[in-house]
Scaffold this motif. Structure first.
Motif: not given
Length: 298
Positions: A4-5, A71-74, A100-104, A136-139
């Motif tokens: 989940v990103l 996940g929500a993005v701003n 913040s999101v986690t990987v199911p 998981a985080t997009m950078e």
């Protein structure tokens, strides 16, 4: 794949402005990099500086063999318009924020079961444990390319190309565990598949709505963004010897070529704010925009 990103994409090299809480109609633009040199240099004639924000509540992404929610993005950044050619300027925080999101499924979902002794030991250790949690985080993997704000009002034209990489974080994973890298990024080219709804409004420099105010805002809402052209590299750097890399990539179908991955972002809203008449502030339009922004920030 059970990722989940969340948001964490830095759009360009950092600029100087810091996030502020702004009043009224200025509220979405607290991260606008009004003090970035390129923004300050806008003269209001050949180059016009404005502030842009966006909000996306949710979406889905397919990477390799699996589909998962986004996940929500701003986001918020500056926009320079030079005779219809647009470029983006990011604030110091990179331009995007998100929950913040986690990987199911965590590590169990990413790698287990496995008949490789080291991996099977990890699988045993994380069962019914907090050690199973993976985020998981997009950078950013580089600055945005081919930015075109006018495409945000149309269907089928890429708004920008965003080079990104995805960090996977867990106590068993090294801090260098990424899907994609600066040298081999995931290149997202998002475009509307549903026509957004435009709306115009005006407001005073202090953020108060006013039909005759000097500031103008364009809002584009209800768009659905999509990209199915990007390739996804293999995960690398997750352990010292490459065993986790190998198992994770085999289980998640990575690398994955273009045409096998997709991204959909729902109900996107873009806002673009600037002077109703930028030529009234020639040759210092960018500096005056900065003054208005800082005055609103108090």
């Amino acid at each position: 794949m059970s990722l989940v990103l969340g948001a964490g994409v830095a759009l360009t090299a950092p600029a100087t402005a810091s996030a502020e809480t702004l009043p009224g109609e200025w509220a979405p633009f607290g991260d606008c990099p009004v003090d970035a040199p390129a923004m300050l240099a806008a003269d209001g004639s050949t180059v016009v500086a404005t502030c842009m924000s966006g909000a996306i509540p949710n979406g889905t992404i397919t990477l390799g063999t699996g589909t998962m929610p986004v996940g929500a993005v701003n986001f918020s950044f500056g926009v320079l318009n030079q005779s219809g050619v647009y470029s983006a300027v990011a604030p110091a925080n990179g331009g995007l924020t998100g929950d913040s999101v986690t990987v199911p499924g965590g590590m169990l979902g990413l790698m287990c079961p496995s008949d490789i002794p080291v991996i099977s030991d990890i699988c045993d250790a994380v069962v019914d444990s907090n050690l199973n949690t993976v985020t998981a985080t997009m950078e950013a993997a580089g600055p945005p390319r081919d930015f075109d704000f006018s495409a945000a009002a149309t269907v089928g034209r890429p708004i920008m190309t965003m080079p990104v990489k995805i960090r996977l974080k867990n106590p068993f994973l090294r801090s260098s565990c990424y899907i994609g890298s600066n040298s081999n990024p995931i290149l997202l080219k998002v475009a509307n598949t549903v026509q957004p709804r435009p709306a115009f409004s005006r407001f005073n420099a202090d953020g108060t709505p006013n039909a005759t105010g000097e500031m103008n805002m364009l809002t584009l809402s209800g768009g659905i963004l999509n990209d199915s052209t990007f390739a996804v590299p293999a995960a690398k750097g997750c352990d010292f010897v490459g065993l986790i890399d190998m198992v994770l990539n085999a289980r998640q179908g990575l690398p994955a070529s273009s045409g096998t991955n997709s991204l959909t972002l729902n109900n996107a809203t873009f806002k673009l704010a600037g002077f109703q008449n930028p030529r009234a502030h020639v040759p210092n339009q960018g500096r005056v925009l900065s003054e208005r922004w800082h005055a609103a920030a108090g």
